[in-house]
Design an enzyme around this catalytic site. Structure first.
Site, PDB file in Angstrom:
ATOM      1  N   ASN A  39      21.832  10.334   6.250  1.00 29.76           N
ATOM      2  CA  ASN A  39      21.287   9.178   6.966  1.00 29.76           C
ATOM      3  C   ASN A  39      20.126   9.640   7.847  1.00 29.76           C
ATOM      4  O   ASN A  39      19.818  10.825   7.901  1.00 29.76           O
ATOM      5  CB  ASN A  39      22.395   8.482   7.779  1.00 29.76           C
ATOM      6  CG  ASN A  39      23.017   9.407   8.791  1.00 29.76           C
ATOM      7  OD1 ASN A  39      22.368   9.824   9.740  1.00 29.76           O
ATOM      8  ND2 ASN A  39      24.291   9.760   8.585  1.00 29.76           N
ATOM      9  N   ALA A  60      27.208  11.791  16.807  1.00 31.41           N
ATOM     10  CA  ALA A  60      26.784  12.042  15.421  1.00 31.41           C
ATOM     11  C   ALA A  60      26.880  10.772  14.583  1.00 31.41           C
ATOM     12  O   ALA A  60      27.751   9.934  14.807  1.00 31.41           O
ATOM     13  CB  ALA A  60      27.649  13.139  14.804  1.00 31.41           C
ATOM     14  N   ASP A  67      30.257   7.981   6.314  1.00 33.49           N
ATOM     15  CA  ASP A  67      31.577   7.362   6.172  1.00 33.49           C
ATOM     16  C   ASP A  67      32.277   7.789   4.881  1.00 33.49           C
ATOM     17  O   ASP A  67      33.493   7.743   4.797  1.00 33.49           O
ATOM     18  CB  ASP A  67      31.447   5.840   6.197  1.00 33.49           C
ATOM     19  CG  ASP A  67      31.168   5.347   7.614  1.00 33.49           C
ATOM     20  OD1 ASP A  67      31.776   5.895   8.550  1.00 33.49           O
ATOM     21  OD2 ASP A  67      30.337   4.433   7.786  1.00 33.49           O
ATOM     22  N   LYS A  95      23.716  21.265 -11.351  1.00 26.28           N
ATOM     23  CA  LYS A  95      22.869  20.106 -11.076  1.00 26.28           C
ATOM     24  C   LYS A  95      23.156  19.022 -12.117  1.00 26.28           C
ATOM     25  O   LYS A  95      23.206  19.301 -13.307  1.00 26.28           O
ATOM     26  CB  LYS A  95      21.399  20.552 -11.141  1.00 26.28           C
ATOM     27  CG  LYS A  95      20.455  19.449 -10.750  1.00 26.28           C
ATOM     28  CD  LYS A  95      19.002  19.889 -10.910  1.00 26.28           C
ATOM     29  CE  LYS A  95      18.099  18.686 -10.808  1.00 26.28           C
ATOM     30  NZ  LYS A  95      16.808  18.903 -11.431  1.00 26.28           N
ATOM     31  N   ILE A 111      36.431  11.040  12.905  1.00 24.63           N
ATOM     32  CA  ILE A 111      36.594  12.054  13.957  1.00 24.63           C
ATOM     33  C   ILE A 111      36.840  11.383  15.307  1.00 24.63           C
ATOM     34  O   ILE A 111      37.720  11.792  16.072  1.00 24.63           O
ATOM     35  CB  ILE A 111      35.342  12.959  14.030  1.00 24.63           C
ATOM     36  CG1 ILE A 111      35.060  13.571  12.655  1.00 24.63           C
ATOM     37  CG2 ILE A 111      35.529  14.061  15.072  1.00 24.63           C
ATOM     38  CD1 ILE A 111      33.693  14.210  12.525  1.00 24.63           C
ATOM     39  N   LYS A 167      34.443  -2.186  18.162  1.00 25.30           N
ATOM     40  CA  LYS A 167      34.561  -0.805  17.668  1.00 25.30           C
ATOM     41  C   LYS A 167      35.265   0.080  18.700  1.00 25.30           C
ATOM     42  O   LYS A 167      36.055   0.949  18.358  1.00 25.30           O
ATOM     43  CB  LYS A 167      33.171  -0.248  17.351  1.00 25.30           C
ATOM     44  CG  LYS A 167      33.168   0.943  16.427  1.00 25.30           C
ATOM     45  CD  LYS A 167      31.769   1.293  15.949  1.00 25.30           C
ATOM     46  CE  LYS A 167      31.364   0.464  14.739  1.00 25.30           C
ATOM     47  NZ  LYS A 167      30.028   0.826  14.231  1.00 25.30           N
TER      48      LYS A 167
HETATM   49  N1  CTP Z   1      32.407   8.498  13.786  1.00 24.85           N
HETATM   50  C1  CTP Z   1      33.218   9.584  13.565  1.00 24.85           C
HETATM   51  N2  CTP Z   1      33.668   9.874  12.329  1.00 24.85           N
HETATM   52  C2  CTP Z   1      33.353   9.081  11.285  1.00 24.85           C
HETATM   53  C3  CTP Z   1      32.528   7.951  11.484  1.00 24.85           C
HETATM   54  C4  CTP Z   1      32.066   7.703  12.743  1.00 24.85           C
HETATM   55  O1  CTP Z   1      33.496  10.307  14.523  1.00 24.85           O
HETATM   56  N3  CTP Z   1      33.798   9.382  10.079  1.00 24.85           N
HETATM   57  C5  CTP Z   1      31.964   8.194  15.150  1.00 24.85           C
HETATM   58  C6  CTP Z   1      30.496   8.290  15.396  1.00 24.85           C
HETATM   59  O2  CTP Z   1      30.137   9.580  15.842  1.00 24.85           O
HETATM   60  C7  CTP Z   1      30.284   7.245  16.470  1.00 24.85           C
HETATM   61  C8  CTP Z   1      31.290   6.186  16.138  1.00 24.85           C
HETATM   62  O3  CTP Z   1      32.294   6.845  15.379  1.00 24.85           O
HETATM   63  O4  CTP Z   1      30.602   7.750  17.751  1.00 24.85           O
HETATM   64  C9  CTP Z   1      30.764   4.998  15.419  1.00 24.85           C
HETATM   65  O5  CTP Z   1      30.588   5.241  14.102  1.00 24.85           O
HETATM   66  P1  CTP Z   1      30.112   4.153  13.042  1.00 24.85           P
HETATM   67  O6  CTP Z   1      29.932   4.852  11.782  1.00 24.85           O
HETATM   68  O7  CTP Z   1      28.974   3.396  13.586  1.00 24.85           O
HETATM   69  O8  CTP Z   1      31.350   3.198  12.990  1.00 24.85           O
HETATM   70  P2  CTP Z   1      32.169   2.777  11.756  1.00 24.85           P
HETATM   71  O9  CTP Z   1      33.578   2.757  12.177  1.00 24.85           O
HETATM   72  O10 CTP Z   1      31.819   3.616  10.603  1.00 24.85           O
HETATM   73  O11 CTP Z   1      31.730   1.293  11.509  1.00 24.85           O
HETATM   74  P3  CTP Z   1      30.596   0.705  10.564  1.00 24.85           P
HETATM   75  O12 CTP Z   1      30.067   1.833   9.727  1.00 24.85           O
HETATM   76  O13 CTP Z   1      31.305  -0.309   9.815  1.00 24.85           O
HETATM   77  O14 CTP Z   1      29.570   0.164  11.500  1.00 24.85           O
END
Ligand code: CTP
Length: 398
Positions: free
Chosen positions: A203, A267, A271, A281, A301, A333
Site C-alpha cells: 500500500n 502501520a 489485511d 516467478k 496486530i 473501529k
Molecule cells: N492493524 C493491525 N493489524 C492488521 C490491520 C490493521 O495492527 N492486520 C492496525 C493498524 O496499524 C491501525 C489499525 O489497525 O492502527 C487500523 O487498521 P485498518 O486496516 O485501517 O482497519 P481494518 O480493521 O483493517 O478496517 P478496514 O480495512 O475495513 O478499514
C-alpha cells in the site's frame, strides 16, 4: 555523545560500545588519548563512529573546525570508556595536559566513566580517594565488574560489559525527561505480502507519521522499539528499529518487543496475504486467463495487543485510515479493536495525506472526539506524545 577512550587492554571493548550506540543512531564523536592509541587505532574508531577521531589538544585543522571548548559543550553526554587509573587521577586533580582532560575540565555536560584496571590499582587508596572526589563532583560511574583479568589476576577492575554501559548511557540521556523508564512500541509503514519471488501486495504508506511518533517518544526519554515495514526513511535517533516485510513478521516482532507501557500502531498493515507464495516467478501463459490470487486474512496486530491480559500495554493507540465517514468509522473501529485511543484520518486521494508531510487527525478516546487542525506529521507526533506523557506521568519539556 562524546566518547573518550583512554589506555588499557579493555579499550577494544569501546569499539563494541560504538557499534551498539550507532545501532541506536546515537551520534558518537571520539577522542583517543595517546595511551589509548596503543591499544586501538583511530582508524577503527573512525570506521565504526563514522566521524574523524580527535587526538591532539593543539591540532591546527581541528581547532579551525571545532575548538576543544566547543567540542566539550556540543555533546549531551561525555563517556570515558575505558577510564584508566591514570585518567581518573588526572580528572580528580583537575589536570588539563591533553585533549581528553582539557575537555573534561572545560565541560558542564554530564560525565559517565567506565573504569577498567588491574584489581590492585582499583583497590589502591589513591584510586579510592580519586573516585570519592569524582563521585562528590557528580561524575557517574558504571562498573567495574569482578572477574578474570587480562593480567591473569582475579578481582574487581574488569570493564563493565558494553551492553551494561549502553544501558547506563541510555538512562542518563533520558533522565529528567517525562517518559524516562517507559517502554514504547511503535509500528510504521506498509507491509509487503509476497505473491511470488518478485511480486508483492503493498500500500502507499510512507511510514512518516509512525517514524515521527517514534522519534518524539525517544526525545521525551522513552525506550522505543520501532517495528517498521519497508520504507525509505532513516531510523530516528535513539530508537531501536526492527525492519520487517510481512504482517506476520510484524506481529512476531511486536510480540518480542513486549512488555511495553505504550503501543502506537501506525502501520498500514496489509489485511490479506496470498494463500501460498510461489518460490519462482509466476509466468504468463499464452492464451490463458490471468491468474487468480487466493488470499487469507492476516493477523490483526492491534486487536491482539489490545486484548486484556498481563502483557497488554497500559495505553494502546490505533490508527484508522479512512476515506468516508471518518469519525464514525474510526469510533466504531476503536471499539471493535479494543484500543484506548484511535487516530482517525482522511486518506482520500485529494488530501495528499498518505505519503505526504502533513496530516489532519481526529483523536478519539472514551470521552469523545477532538478535531485537530491540519499540521505537519511531526507536529501531530509532538502533540500526541505530549498527551501520552501526560497520561503516563509527568509533563513534557517545552
Ligand atoms: N492493524 C493491525 N493489524 C492488521 C490491520 C490493521 O495492527 N492486520 C492496525 C493498524 O496499524 C491501525 C489499525 O489497525 O492502527 C487500523 O487498521 P485498518 O486496516 O485501517 O482497519 P481494518 O480493521 O483493517 O478496517 P478496514 O480495512 O475495513 O478499514
Amino acid at each position: 555523545m562524546l566518547l573518550i577512550v583512554s589506555g588499557g587492554i579493555a579499550a577494544y571493548k569501546s569499539l563494541e560500545l560504538i557499534r551498539l550506540l550507532r545501532a541506536r543512531d546515537i551520534a558518537v564523536d571520539c577522542v583517543l588519548t595517546r595511551s589509548g592509541a596503543q591499544f586501538v587505532t583511530p582508524l577503527s574508531l573512525q570506521a565504526l563512529s563514522g566521524t574523524p577521531v580527535h587526538g591532539e589538544l593543539f591540532s591546527l585543522t581541528e581547532e579551525s573546525e571545532m575548538g576543544h571548548i566547543a567540542l566539550s559543550r556540543s555533546a549531551d553526554l561525555i563517556v570515558v570508556c575505558p577510564a584508566s587509573a591514570d585518567l581518573l587521577a588526572r580528572m580528580a586533580a583537575g589536570l588539563a595536559d591533553d585533549l581528553a582532560t582539557t575537555l573534561l575540565l572545560a565541560t558542564d555536560t554530564a560525565v559517565l566513566v567506565a573504569p577498567a584496571m588491574n584489581v590492585r590499582m582499583w583497590e589502591h587508596p589513591a584510586t579510592r580517594a580519586n573516585l570519592a572526589v569524582l563521585r562528590a563532583r557528580g561524575i557517574h560511574m558504571v562498573g567495574p565488574e569482578e572477574g578474570a583479568m587480562a593480567c591473569n589476576e582475579f578481582g574487581r577492575g574488569r570493564l563493565a560489559e558494553p551492553a551494561a554501559i549502553l544501558e547506563a548511557i541510555l538512562s542518563m540521556l533520558a533522565s529528567g525527561r517525562p517518559l524516562a523508564g517507559r517502554r514504547a512500541l511503535v509500528t510504521a509503514g506498509p507491509t509487503h505480502e509476497p505473491i511470488d519471488a518478485v511480486r508483492y501486495l503493498a500500500n502507499r504508506s510512507s511510514g512518516k507519521q509512525g517514524y515521527a511518533i517514534a522519534s518524539c517518544l525517544a526525545e521525551q526519554g522513552a525506550d522505543v522499539t520501532l517495528v517498521s515495514g519497508p520504507v525509505a526513511l532513516d531510523a530516528p535517533a535513539g530508537v531501536r528499529r526492527i525492519m520487517v516485510e510481512t504482517a506476520v513478521d510484524m506481529q512476531l516482532a511486536c510480540e518480542a518487543a513486549l512488555p511495553a507501557d505504550v503501543a502506537v500502531l501506525a502501520a498500514a498493515v496489509g489485511d490479506w496475504r496470498t494463500r501460498e507464495v510461489l518460490s519462482g516467478k509466476l509466468k504468463k501463459q499464452a492464451g490463458s486467463p490471468p491468474p487468480e490470487l487466493a488470499l487469507v486474512a492476516n493477523p490483526d496486530i492491534l486487536a491482539g495487543l489490545s486484548a486484556p491480559g498481563p502483557r497488554r500495554p497500559r495505553l494502546v493507540i490505533g490508527f484508522a485510515a479512512e476515506t468516508d465517514d471518518i469519525v464514525a468509522r474510526a469510533t466504531a473501529k476503536r471499539l471493535r479493536k479494543g484500543c484506548d485511543w484511535i487516530v482517525g484520518n482522511d486518506v482520500s486521494a485529494g488530501t495528499g495525506i498518505m505519503g505526504g508531510d502533513e496530516n489532519r487527525i481526529h483523536l478519539i478516546d472514551e470521552a469523545g472526539v477532538e478535531d485537530w487542525p491540519r499540521m505537519t506529521k511531526h507536529e501531530v507526533a509532538r502533540r500526541l506524545v505530549e498527551r501520552i506523557a501526560r497520561l503516563l506521568g509527568g509533563e513534557t519539556r517545552p
